[in-house]
Design a protein around this motif. Structure first.
Motif, PDB file in Angstrom:
ATOM      1  N   PHE A  84      12.264  36.235  10.398  1.00  0.00           N
ATOM      2  CA  PHE A  84      11.064  35.769   9.696  1.00  0.00           C
ATOM      3  C   PHE A  84      10.371  36.989   9.112  1.00  0.00           C
ATOM      4  O   PHE A  84      10.075  37.953   9.831  1.00  0.00           O
ATOM      5  CB  PHE A  84      10.115  35.050  10.657  1.00  0.00           C
ATOM      6  N   SER A  85      10.087  36.955   7.809  1.00  0.00           N
ATOM      7  CA  SER A  85       9.411  38.088   7.173  1.00  0.00           C
ATOM      8  C   SER A  85       8.609  37.584   5.989  1.00  0.00           C
ATOM      9  O   SER A  85       9.136  36.858   5.143  1.00  0.00           O
ATOM     10  CB  SER A  85      10.424  39.137   6.712  1.00  0.00           C
ATOM     11  N   GLU A  86       7.321  37.952   5.954  1.00  0.00           N
ATOM     12  CA  GLU A  86       6.478  37.527   4.838  1.00  0.00           C
ATOM     13  C   GLU A  86       6.838  38.273   3.562  1.00  0.00           C
ATOM     14  O   GLU A  86       6.595  37.795   2.458  1.00  0.00           O
ATOM     15  CB  GLU A  86       5.001  37.726   5.174  1.00  0.00           C
ATOM     16  N   LYS A  87       7.380  39.457   3.716  1.00  0.00           N
ATOM     17  CA  LYS A  87       7.898  40.216   2.588  1.00  0.00           C
ATOM     18  C   LYS A  87       9.337  40.580   2.905  1.00  0.00           C
ATOM     19  O   LYS A  87       9.815  40.376   4.011  1.00  0.00           O
ATOM     20  CB  LYS A  87       7.061  41.477   2.357  1.00  0.00           C
ATOM     21  N   GLN A  88      10.024  41.148   1.964  1.00  0.00           N
ATOM     22  CA  GLN A  88      11.389  41.564   2.237  1.00  0.00           C
ATOM     23  C   GLN A  88      11.391  42.736   3.210  1.00  0.00           C
ATOM     24  O   GLN A  88      10.526  43.603   3.169  1.00  0.00           O
ATOM     25  CB  GLN A  88      12.101  41.960   0.938  1.00  0.00           C
ATOM     26  N   GLU A 116       2.194  46.447   8.658  1.00  0.00           N
ATOM     27  CA  GLU A 116       1.456  45.523   7.794  1.00  0.00           C
ATOM     28  C   GLU A 116       2.354  44.480   7.125  1.00  0.00           C
ATOM     29  O   GLU A 116       1.880  43.696   6.306  1.00  0.00           O
ATOM     30  CB  GLU A 116       0.667  46.281   6.711  1.00  0.00           C
ATOM     31  N   ASN A 117       3.633  44.490   7.425  1.00  0.00           N
ATOM     32  CA  ASN A 117       4.522  43.427   6.939  1.00  0.00           C
ATOM     33  C   ASN A 117       4.836  42.517   8.125  1.00  0.00           C
ATOM     34  O   ASN A 117       5.558  42.916   9.040  1.00  0.00           O
ATOM     35  CB  ASN A 117       5.805  44.011   6.353  1.00  0.00           C
ATOM     36  N   ILE A 118       4.272  41.335   8.134  1.00  0.00           N
ATOM     37  CA  ILE A 118       4.454  40.425   9.269  1.00  0.00           C
ATOM     38  C   ILE A 118       5.924  40.023   9.349  1.00  0.00           C
ATOM     39  O   ILE A 118       6.460  39.381   8.443  1.00  0.00           O
ATOM     40  CB  ILE A 118       3.549  39.193   9.132  1.00  0.00           C
ATOM     41  N   THR A 119       6.551  40.436  10.438  1.00  0.00           N
ATOM     42  CA  THR A 119       7.996  40.271  10.596  1.00  0.00           C
ATOM     43  C   THR A 119       8.274  39.777  12.005  1.00  0.00           C
ATOM     44  O   THR A 119       7.570  40.120  12.955  1.00  0.00           O
ATOM     45  CB  THR A 119       8.722  41.611  10.371  1.00  0.00           C
ATOM     46  N   GLY A 120       9.321  38.977  12.152  1.00  0.00           N
ATOM     47  CA  GLY A 120       9.623  38.480  13.491  1.00  0.00           C
ATOM     48  C   GLY A 120      10.893  37.658  13.542  1.00  0.00           C
ATOM     49  O   GLY A 120      11.785  37.799  12.694  1.00  0.00           O
ATOM     50  N   ILE A 121      10.956  36.814  14.545  1.00  0.00           N
ATOM     51  CA  ILE A 121      12.141  35.994  14.791  1.00  0.00           C
ATOM     52  C   ILE A 121      11.710  34.531  14.863  1.00  0.00           C
ATOM     53  O   ILE A 121      10.592  34.205  15.282  1.00  0.00           O
ATOM     54  CB  ILE A 121      12.862  36.409  16.091  1.00  0.00           C
ATOM     55  N   ALA A 122      12.600  33.645  14.425  1.00  0.00           N
ATOM     56  CA  ALA A 122      12.300  32.208  14.399  1.00  0.00           C
ATOM     57  C   ALA A 122      13.440  31.431  15.031  1.00  0.00           C
ATOM     58  O   ALA A 122      14.621  31.760  14.839  1.00  0.00           O
ATOM     59  CB  ALA A 122      12.077  31.743  12.960  1.00  0.00           C
ATOM     60  N   VAL A 201       8.093  30.621  16.097  1.00  0.00           N
ATOM     61  CA  VAL A 201       8.139  31.948  15.483  1.00  0.00           C
ATOM     62  C   VAL A 201       7.363  32.951  16.339  1.00  0.00           C
ATOM     63  O   VAL A 201       6.272  32.657  16.834  1.00  0.00           O
ATOM     64  CB  VAL A 201       7.550  31.909  14.055  1.00  0.00           C
ATOM     65  N   ILE A 202       7.950  34.141  16.515  1.00  0.00           N
ATOM     66  CA  ILE A 202       7.275  35.285  17.138  1.00  0.00           C
ATOM     67  C   ILE A 202       7.246  36.396  16.100  1.00  0.00           C
ATOM     68  O   ILE A 202       8.298  36.781  15.569  1.00  0.00           O
ATOM     69  CB  ILE A 202       8.010  35.787  18.394  1.00  0.00           C
ATOM     70  N   THR A 203       6.054  36.926  15.806  1.00  0.00           N
ATOM     71  CA  THR A 203       5.951  37.968  14.780  1.00  0.00           C
ATOM     72  C   THR A 203       5.105  39.137  15.260  1.00  0.00           C
ATOM     73  O   THR A 203       4.333  39.034  16.219  1.00  0.00           O
ATOM     74  CB  THR A 203       5.318  37.411  13.481  1.00  0.00           C
ATOM     75  N   THR A 204       5.237  40.239  14.546  1.00  0.00           N
ATOM     76  CA  THR A 204       4.401  41.428  14.751  1.00  0.00           C
ATOM     77  C   THR A 204       4.191  42.098  13.401  1.00  0.00           C
ATOM     78  O   THR A 204       5.005  41.922  12.471  1.00  0.00           O
ATOM     79  CB  THR A 204       5.054  42.416  15.731  1.00  0.00           C
ATOM     80  N   ALA A 205       3.104  42.852  13.289  1.00  0.00           N
ATOM     81  CA  ALA A 205       2.851  43.635  12.071  1.00  0.00           C
ATOM     82  C   ALA A 205       2.964  45.131  12.345  1.00  0.00           C
ATOM     83  O   ALA A 205       2.611  45.953  11.500  1.00  0.00           O
ATOM     84  CB  ALA A 205       1.478  43.299  11.500  1.00  0.00           C
TER      85      ALA A 205
END
Length: 658
Positions: A84-88, A116-122, A201-205
């Protein structure tokens, strides 16, 4: 597959089968003498059989939402997990060098290249993550990072990749680079619509490298039992009023080889310490449904466990005999102690440590599964070893053989034998007399697996008619057949969820339903007396049985079998008479009923009726209540009366005794 009755019509036109007309000259009559009650009816007659097939546990009754929660379902790919990534940016991959513990020897590594790019696993769940309004979901996950300090994660339930909706979210924090357990709660809003088009979804920035291990997400469970079961499916089971649960089931017990057998000791304790194992139906079992969970399932539904123990034989034919079998005998004795031992015993203490100090009831032990298929010929000796060891330590136990007719063992006889039957509707109707001439001095019987196999994924109404006809025979012979359970019990109806068709209860991630055969089970088990009442019947219509393709190829001629089936039991305490009638014909049938004896029948009575317009009619996930029992109040004018049974119908008439 062509329906058997349609096939018969084709064969009839071809001159292969005789006319399927019903043969009867006069109106059927049934005489019931309440002064001549027969044997006692087994209170254990109706129960449940379960095993991990058709995603019965993971993706079924076991309420866990996360699929592949320990990343072990595939060695090379994190199946059912995605980036999962809000940006590439960002990558995920399995890591076999960094892991939580020896029972979970792999982790999912997430690389977040920039902050600052919200990224994680889904995780996509079992064909979706179920979302319901105003619902509290509880969960946890294990994670570590390649840097020390504070770690901040956001957990959420949100729409699939094409849907930006966020249904619930929470923030969790920990400090330190080593493995930490992150626990959380997610609460959905009141105004959302139920859906399964969602993911977890689990994310971190925060830039860095992260590893994830065992992850879990639970909705509310039945009776809020920890690590428990789906309320909707459990309610369907509760409504059946089952007396027992045969566990852990058939082929799932044996495994394809020794390494994949059901090893009950590995199913105990915290979820993060359970390794899981490869099941026997093409997918991996998490073993979240472990031995304690089975027993709590029984406790929640007020059932007794019927415990099947591994008997040293696998589906692949590998087996052990003599002294080599002793470790598995010891395991069986330990397992029994875990169930019934007090807290001063080794395994009773372990059960208490696992969260259940109180012992469970246990009276029935089954040695192995379907050993009438034993190609080694070793079952008699293996059974004798288990029988002697268990009877010596636990003489109160009822020991069940799975070898069919062969039940003599050195030092005694099996207390019960386990018979299994899977047939089409006509065959089950023809087998309704299966136990009429059974040796009353022989061992008692559990029909531990049976089903009328017509319809997919769940049975159609023709199967329900076969089931009902069969069950009249079991009730009539309930002095011999003490226990019975339909199989398989469950099926996930999503594509890829089924390995065996014609299953009692169907479901997806969000909903569940009972098949017509389910409602037959419910009707029969909810209306069971304690005394069998014989019926003298005349002019019962008959018809030719429908042969299957194998029988036709062998040249076997069809027999005449009944077209109507019936049985009566009396509830002595409630002073009720249950009269069950099954009409398998395509036309309505009148029946004259005469109830005699010193006791009188009151005018007010109840009718519970299940019927369909045609045999192929059924229920489904989209039409869950297409066929359901209809209950109505009826009047009986005297002890002699006439009822008309609709075509394709099953009826229970509840009569009050004065």
């Amino acid at each position: 597959m062509m329906h058997f009755k349609k096939l018969s019509a084709i064969l009839l036109l071809a001159g292969i089968l005789p006319c399927m007309s019903v043969f009867a000259q006069s109106t059927p009559s049934m005489a019931v003498n309440l002064d001549k009650v027969g044997h006692e009816v087994s209170p254990m007659l109706y129960g449940l059989m379960t095993e991990e097939i058709n995603y019965a546990y993971d993706g079924g009754i076991y309420a866990e939402i996360i699929r592949n929660r320990s990343f072990q379902d595939d060695r090379n790919n994190p199946v059912h997990w995605s980036l999962f990534s809000e940006k590439q940016g960002g990558t995920i991959k399995l890591d076999h060098k960094t892991f939580l513990n020896r029972n979970n020897p792999v982790s999912l590594m997430l690389d977040v290249p920039v902050s600052e790019n919200i990224t994680g696993i889904a995780n996509d769940g079992f064909w979706g993550v179920p979302v319901k309004p105003a619902t509290v979901y509880k969960g946890f996950f294990y994670a570590k990072a390649d840097f020390d300090g504070d770690h901040r994660f956001s957990v959420s339930i949100r729409g699939d990749s094409a849907d930006p909706t966020v249904y619930a979210t929470a923030i969790v924090k920990k400090s330190g680079a080593d493995w930490n357990k992150y626990s959380f709660e997610l609460t959905t809003k009141q105004d959302i619509k139920p859906t399964s088009n969602a993911r977890f979804v689990i994310t971190t920035a925060q830039k860095g490298r992260y590893w994830f291990s065992v992850t879990s997400l639970f909705p509310p469970t039945f009776r809020n039992t920890p690590n428990g079961n789906r309320p909707d499916i459990m309610q369907l089971l509760s409504d059946m009023k089952p007396a027992f649960l045969r566990l852990p089931g058939g082929n799932f017990l044996e495994g394809g080889k020794f390494s994949s057998r059901y090893d009950w000791k590995k199913t105990l304790g915290p979820l993060e310490n359970r390794p899981g194992h490869m099941g026997t139906w093409g997918y991996r079992a998490s073993d979240g449904m472990g031995l304690l969970e089975y027993l709590r399932w029984c406790e929640d539904l007020n059932m007794e466990p019927l415990l099947a123990v591994f008997a040293g034989y696998t589906l692949g034919g590998d087996h052990l005999e003599g002294a080599y079998l002793q470790p598995f005998i010891d395991e069986a004795l330990d397992e029994i102690e875990y169930v019934i031992g007090d807290v001063n015993t080794k395994w009773g203490a372990q059960r208490a440590k696992d969260g259940h100090p109180k012992a469970f009831p246990l009276r029935y032990i089954e040695i192995g599964n379907e050993d009438f298929f034993d190609r080694s010929g070793s079952y008699k000796e293996r059974f004798a070893q288990f029988y002697k060891a268990i009877k010596t330590k636990y003489p109160q136990m009822t020991i069940i053989s799975t070898s069919g007719k062969e039940f003599d063992v050195p030092g005694g006889k099996a207390d019960m034998i386990d018979d299994h039957y899977y047939r089409n509707a006509s065959e089950m109707e023809g087998m309704s007399t299966q136990y009429d001439d059974y040796d009353r001095n022989g061992p008692k019987v559990i029909v531990g697996e049976w089903a009328t196999r017509e319809g997919s994924p769940t049975p159609n109404f023709n199967a329900a008619l076969g089931d009902a006809a069969w069950l009249t025979g079991l009730e009539r012979n309930s002095d011999v057949v003490l226990m019975s359970c339909y199989a398989p019990l469950f099926v996930n109806v999503n594509p890829g969820g089924m390995q065996w068709k014609s299953d009692l209860i169907g479901y997806n991630a969000l909903n569940s339903y009972g098949s017509p055969s389910y409602y037959v089970q419910k009707m029969f088990s909810n209306h069971l007396g304690d005394k069998y009442v014989p019926i003298q019947a005349e002019n019962i219509p008959t018809q030719f049985e429908t042969l299957n393709e194998k029988d036709i190829a062998s040249g076997r001629k069809p027999r005449k079998i009944p077209a109507m089936f019936y049985v009566a039991t009396k509830d002595s305490k409630k002073k009720l008479l249950y009269l069950k009638l099954v009409n398998t014909q395509n036309k309505a049938q009148k029946v004259n009923i005469d109830i005699t004896g010193t006791e009188q029948i009151l005018p007010a009575a109840t009718l519970v009726e299940l019927s369909a317009m045609y045999p192929e009619a059924t229920n489904s996930i989209k039409e869950p209540t297409n066929i359901v029992p209809v209950k109505s109040d009826i009047r009986i004018n005297g002890n002699a009366f006439t009822r008309e049974l609709p075509a394709y119908s099953i009826a229970v008439i509840v009569l009050k005794i004065k």
